[in-house]
Scaffold this motif. Structure first.
Motif, PDB file in Angstrom:
ATOM      1  N   ASN A 118      72.537  55.538  53.465  1.00 43.14           N
ATOM      2  CA  ASN A 118      71.595  56.416  52.782  1.00 43.14           C
ATOM      3  C   ASN A 118      71.696  56.286  51.261  1.00 43.14           C
ATOM      4  OD1 ASN A 118      69.578  58.386  52.541  1.00 43.14           O
ATOM      5  ND2 ASN A 118      71.035  60.088  52.637  1.00 43.14           N
ATOM      6  N   ARG A 152      69.719  52.163  54.816  1.00 42.54           N
ATOM      7  CA  ARG A 152      68.912  53.250  55.362  1.00 42.54           C
ATOM      8  C   ARG A 152      69.804  54.383  55.889  1.00 42.54           C
ATOM      9  NH1 ARG A 152      63.798  54.768  55.820  1.00 42.54           N
ATOM     10  NH2 ARG A 152      63.995  55.040  58.060  1.00 42.54           N
ATOM     11  N   TYR A 161      71.849  58.307  46.091  1.00 46.85           N
ATOM     12  CA  TYR A 161      72.134  58.542  47.506  1.00 46.85           C
ATOM     13  C   TYR A 161      71.978  60.017  47.829  1.00 46.85           C
ATOM     14  CZ  TYR A 161      76.750  59.805  45.582  1.00 46.85           C
ATOM     15  OH  TYR A 161      77.776  60.353  44.854  1.00 46.85           O
ATOM     16  N   ILE A 169      65.493  56.787  52.162  1.00 49.78           N
ATOM     17  CA  ILE A 169      66.758  56.609  51.456  1.00 49.78           C
ATOM     18  C   ILE A 169      66.904  57.666  50.361  1.00 49.78           C
ATOM     19  CG2 ILE A 169      68.049  55.050  49.945  1.00 49.78           C
ATOM     20  CD1 ILE A 169      66.820  52.728  51.468  1.00 49.78           C
TER      21      ILE A 169
END
Length: 562
Positions: free
Chosen positions: A444, A417, A471, A499
């Motif tokens: 992320n 996360r 990402y 995300i």
């Protein structure tokens, strides 16, 4: 950290009469460790006293494991080669090693197949080996030819059959592919390494040093002190502790008793660096920070291993400039979160769990869960609250797949996360030398890793990998949660975080490696890498084809898989 050193020396004085034999650790090497782990998976049961979730392994432990396999039948020729290789690599502990060379060089050198020079007496055991990594390559993204030139020496041994030691020293010059060099120029660090300086127009020069001493304080308690790195987990990546960052100063206490493996790790790490695109500077000492970690692993029956961990990263530099080790974190059996709250501090505490399950022979299922911060009510609401920071791994491995000997398949997914591993202070992030202690992408992201390993001949290993990750990155003066070095107080929003937020990026990384072992630990590698980065910001798009050939001697393959 001086207190840790004092504790180590005190124990060394208190327990000299009861010290037991203690071997060095086999250096971290994903290919080498896979070669060990696959045999436990193939057998479909956990080897007693063997805990694969904490790497590295003691050489004596590896030798005992291989000796236990010798009594089984039905090994292929390739398996016999691998078992002989592992025995010879740890011959001083193996019952079945055929380690002696037929023709030593000048009578004194290579009397064993694995060591340039060795001494093996009742009171003193010594192994000395050269280290060499010569690699050259070309890539489509740059006209610059790439290469790695590493020369070094590796020493290990034991004194009085009780105190083990290990040291590796290496001098390096390198010009990496453009995507790596770009990362070096922007982040001021060389992946996996510490201090560096510029080399020629577009290269790096760095020195690598690792070493430690180790002994058993009791039959079940091992102590290790030095400068090295570790890995927790059974996956290709680790979301708890990986070997991506460089080595650090540590004191490790490992207790193996019954079906338990309990490890305490106390470290001193580098919080920041000073420098520019031409290299780092040593005008003043870099600020320190510290990490304490404990990991408890339990074998349940013959099929399942579960573990829990807790880690705390702390530094007093921001507030009092009294940057010392918090003595309360030396307590080996208390919850760090309780100490943090008791102190009224805001140190960065992470906790979580991992597991490995062998449901049937030849198959392993594994996973990890990391909780950086977590409120269940906010998860249920689905509000995307920024402080619900966690990372999850799930993977599986299938050895001798489809009935084909030495064909191994591994699939793994990792997610993290936004803002996981970050903190609200400058030096509280889960990092060392400005590099993540867990996954190289930081946070992320979501990632899928596929690996196919095939060993058609004992000396030939073919490895294909495909990594695909999505990402989010940051624009100018933005913090969308991927860069764990940024204070999370500079976050863009409190809710509706997801995300991949920020500048969306998709990474496709594929590689094919052929590795041939001419002599023991002497390899020729031929590698091709395809890497493509598609970004919502067109100027960040990258694509390259990179081909290299390397000669490796007593050193792992160098991977830059990000």
């Amino acid at each position: 950290m001086k207190k840790c050193i004092g504790v180590f020396l005190l124990l060394a004085v208190l327990y000299p009469a009861g010290l037991l034999a203690q071997s060095a650790i086999a250096p971290l090497n994903s290919d080498y460790y896979h070669n060990i782990d696959r045999y436990e998976i193939q057998g479909g049961k956990i080897y007693p006293g063997f805990f694969t979730s904490w790497k590295g392994y003691q050489r004596e432990q590896i030798a005992d494991f291989v000796d236990s396999l010798r009594g089984e039948s039905g090994w292929s020729r390739v398996d016999e080669f691998n078992l002989n290789y592992l025995s010879n690599d740890n011959w001083e502990y193996a019952d079945s090693a055929n380690y002696q060379s037929r023709k030593p060089f000048l009578k004194h050198f290579y009397r064993s197949k694995s060591d340039l020079y060795h001494v093996n007496t009742k009171d003193f055991d010594l192994h000395i080996n050269p280290v060499l990594y010569l690699s050259g390559g070309t890539e489509s993204a740059s006209d610059q030819r790439t290469y790695i030139n590493t020369r070094g020496v590796q020493v290990r041994g034991m004194i009085d059959g009780k105190v083990g030691f290990y040291s590796f020293l290496g001098e390096n010059q390198a010009i990496f592919p453009e995507y790596v060099m770009s990362d070096v120029r922007q982040g001021l660090v060389v992946p996996h390494e510490g201090f560096w300086k510029g080399y020629k127009e577009n290269g790096v020069d760095y020195f690598t040093a690792r070493g430690y001493i180790t002994f058993n304080a009791t039959k079940h308690i091992n102590l290790q002190f030095g400068h090295d790195r570790f890995k927790i987990g059974n996956g290709y990546r680790s979301l708890i502790l990986s070997d991506y960052a460089p080595a650090y100063l540590f004191l490790k206490m490992q207790t193996k008793v019954w079906k338990l493996n309990y490890t305490n790790l106390f470290t001193q790490m580098t919080a920041n660096v000073l420098g520019n695109s031409s290299g780092l500077t040593g005008s003043r000492s870099y600020d320190n920070k510290y990490m304490s970690l404990h990991h408890l692993s339990l074998n349940i029956g013959k099929k399942l291993n579960v573990g829990v961990f807790e880690a705390v990263v702390f530094s007093n530099t921001d507030s009092t400039s009294n940057n010392g080790y918090e003595l309360k974190y030396l307590n080996p059996i208390i919850f760090y979160r309780a100490i943090e709250q008791q102190n009224g501090s805001s140190d960065n505490v992470l906790l979580g769990a991992d597991f490995k399950w062998l449901p049937i022979k030849k198959v392993s299922v594994y996973g990890q869960l990391v909780l950086d911060e977590f409120v269940l009510d906010n998860i249920k609401e689905g509000s995307g609250w920024w402080a619900n920071k966690y990372a999850v791994q799930l993977g599986a491995e299938y050895v001798n797949a489809l009935g084909i000997n030495n064909l191994d398949v591994q699939v793994e997914t990792n997610i993290s996360r936004p803002y996981t591993y970050s903190h609200d202070t400058d030096y509280g992030s889960y990092s060392h030398y400005l590099q993540p202690l867990a996954h190289p992408l930081g946070a992320n992201f979501n990632e899928v890793v596929g690996i196919l390993r095939y060993q058609p001949l004992g000396r030939l290993q073919v490895t294909a990998k495909l990594i695909r990750a999505k990402y989010g990155t940051d624009g100018t003066d933005e913090n969308w949660g991927g860069n764990i070095l940024l204070r999370n107080t500079t976050r863009e929003k409190d809710f509706n975080n997801e995300i991949g937020q920020g500048i969306g990026s998709t990474l496709t990384y594929g590689s094919l490696n052929l590795s041939y072992q001419f002599k023991h630990n002497l390899f020729i590698d031929l590698t091709h890498i395809y890497r493509k980065l598609d970004s919502d910001q067109a100027s960040l798009n990258e694509s390259t084809n990179y081909t290299s050939m390397a000669l490796r001697w007593n050193i792992p393959h160098r991977y830059n898989e990000f």
